[in-house]
Enzyme design. Sequence first.
Site, short mmCIF file in Angstrom:
data_model
loop_
_atom_site.label_atom_id
_atom_site.label_comp_id
_atom_site.label_asym_id
_atom_site.label_seq_id
_atom_site.Cartn_x
_atom_site.Cartn_y
_atom_site.Cartn_z
N GLY A 10 69.20 -9.38 71.29
CA GLY A 10 68.65 -9.92 72.53
C GLY A 10 69.61 -10.75 73.34
O GLY A 10 69.47 -10.86 74.55
N ILE A 30 64.74 -5.74 68.16
CA ILE A 30 65.24 -6.82 69.00
C ILE A 30 65.13 -8.14 68.24
O ILE A 30 64.05 -8.53 67.80
CB ILE A 30 64.45 -6.93 70.33
CG1 ILE A 30 64.58 -5.66 71.14
CG2 ILE A 30 64.96 -8.13 71.14
CD1 ILE A 30 63.73 -5.66 72.40
N HIS A 31 66.25 -8.82 68.09
CA HIS A 31 66.32 -10.14 67.47
C HIS A 31 67.44 -10.88 68.19
O HIS A 31 67.99 -10.37 69.16
CB HIS A 31 66.57 -10.01 65.96
CG HIS A 31 67.76 -9.18 65.63
ND1 HIS A 31 69.02 -9.70 65.48
CD2 HIS A 31 67.89 -7.84 65.50
CE1 HIS A 31 69.87 -8.72 65.24
NE2 HIS A 31 69.22 -7.58 65.25
N GLY A 32 67.81 -12.04 67.74
CA GLY A 32 68.80 -12.84 68.46
C GLY A 32 70.10 -12.13 68.76
O GLY A 32 70.60 -12.17 69.88
#
Length: 159
Positions: free
Chosen positions: A21, A16-18
């Site tokens: 997410g 999960i990262h930008g």
Amino acid sequence: MSTPNILLTRIDNRLIHGQVGVTWVNHLGANLVVVANDKVSEDEVQQSLMDMVLPDVIQARYFSLKKTIDVIHKASPKQKIFLVVKDVQDALALKEGGVPIDHINVGNMHYEEGKKQISSTVSVDDEDIQAFKKLDKLGVNLDLRGVPNEKGQNILELI
């Protein structure tokens, strides 16, 4: 047992990262992100960092591969699941374990020694290639793309 409402499964070694997410969650309309990875399921610091990326209205669960296989069929139909795994081996283990995965978005697999780069964001070695071929034989659609509005490519055409 019911069939879980898995909107998409994504391979992304960053988990999960930008991009995951915000962009993918919004595009899919997901309300739950399930990260299936043995190491992350035991790493509360990494879980907390990933939780910070998600909007408050999106829930996250961090399960080992075995727990994912054991509990995914108990998911409520109201749970719109975005399943995220770190690598193709984790995806194959879930599929072979009975998780109903029919479409995989291949997002990011970092380059490292012994791997060949097949796109700007994906590098594979022989083990990865064999796992992708097994997934294909199991009827899984393998779509390489970073963000939803990109044109996808079948990863098998690149390897």
